[in-house]
Design a protein around this motif. Structure first.
Motif, PDB file in Angstrom:
ATOM      1  N   LEU A  49      45.361  95.105 102.892  1.00 52.23           N
ATOM      2  CA  LEU A  49      44.963  94.324 103.954  1.00 52.23           C
ATOM      3  C   LEU A  49      43.769  93.469 103.360  1.00 52.23           C
ATOM      4  O   LEU A  49      42.613  94.078 102.821  1.00 52.23           O
ATOM      5  N   TYR A  51      41.522  89.436 104.272  1.00 56.78           N
ATOM      6  CA  TYR A  51      40.853  88.810 105.228  1.00 56.78           C
ATOM      7  C   TYR A  51      40.997  87.242 105.219  1.00 56.78           C
ATOM      8  O   TYR A  51      41.042  86.867 104.056  1.00 56.78           O
ATOM      9  N   TYR A  76      48.799  92.024 104.424  1.00 59.70           N
ATOM     10  CA  TYR A  76      48.347  92.105 105.811  1.00 59.70           C
ATOM     11  C   TYR A  76      47.045  91.621 106.141  1.00 59.70           C
ATOM     12  O   TYR A  76      46.287  91.470 105.298  1.00 59.70           O
ATOM     13  N   PRO A  78      44.112  90.908 109.562  1.00 60.16           N
ATOM     14  CA  PRO A  78      43.660  91.411 110.984  1.00 60.16           C
ATOM     15  C   PRO A  78      44.038  90.316 111.932  1.00 60.16           C
ATOM     16  O   PRO A  78      43.831  89.203 111.605  1.00 60.16           O
ATOM     17  N   ILE A  87      47.044  95.170 112.411  1.00 65.51           N
ATOM     18  CA  ILE A  87      47.319  94.462 111.176  1.00 65.51           C
ATOM     19  C   ILE A  87      48.605  93.840 111.322  1.00 65.51           C
ATOM     20  O   ILE A  87      49.618  94.402 111.843  1.00 65.51           O
ATOM     21  N   ALA A 117      42.023  98.199 101.593  1.00 73.32           N
ATOM     22  CA  ALA A 117      41.481  97.334 102.601  1.00 73.32           C
ATOM     23  C   ALA A 117      40.383  96.626 101.890  1.00 73.32           C
ATOM     24  O   ALA A 117      39.558  97.251 101.608  1.00 73.32           O
TER      25      ALA A 117
END
Length: 179
Positions: A49, A51, A76, A78, A87, A117
């Protein structure tokens, strides 16, 4: 914990980040991205994950683009949803949404269990807990996740309080990576 004290700390960190992002940002981004690449390799994280950055955050776009080319990695990001986010697989095009954040389209694809993440921070308190923009989206997301991936905080220049400002529900880093 004094809420005003946390708010004042947040404001001072944002000013520091705005100032820091004007000078050597490209160089700092490259250093941090290299450290993130090394950590991803070392941890063998497959489902990550990331951003999509705002102006004062570490520019993760080169890392996203590099990892997307690796068939063994799933990236992935958000997607704001209700009082937190879910996600979704990173894909183009991106659209500017609430708070100026860019996101891909919504997806009904069930994301894999994330291994790592990578999370932007405004600052951290003395015990390494995240101080964000104050909306609590990451805290709620990880509270509801049901398992704990490796949590990596990123920031151009570390802004750290010398006291505890966090609350019980605030997330804590496994790693904090800055320039």
């Amino acid at each position: 914990m004094n809420v005003n004290h946390k708010s004042d700390f947040r404001k001072s960190c944002i000013k520091k980040l705005e100032f820091s992002s004007r000078f050597s940002k490209f160089y700092k981004d490259k250093i941090i991205i290299k450290k993130l690449e090394n950590l991803i390799d070392k941890s063998k994280a497959k489902n990550i994950l990331l951003y999509i950055p705002l102006g004062t955050e570490v520019d993760t776009k080169p890392l996203i683009n590099k990892l997307r080319k690796n068939k063994n990695k799933n990236i992935y990001v958000p997607f704001m949803y209700e009082d937190s986010f879910k996600i979704v697989k990173y894909r183009l095009p991106l659209h500017r949404k609430k708070f100026g954040i860019k996101e891909p389209n919504n997806s009904f694809y069930k994301a894999q269990k994330i291994d790592m993440a990578i999370i932007p921070i405004v600052g951290v308190d003395i015990i390494g807990k995240r101080i964000g923009f104050g909306k609590g989206m990451y805290d709620r997301f990880f509270d509801r996740l049901g398992y704990k991936p490796i949590l990596v905080f990123t920031q151009l220049t570390l802004c750290k309080s010398d006291e505890i400002l966090s609350e019980k529900h605030d997330i804590q880093a496994d790693y904090i990576i800055t320039s």
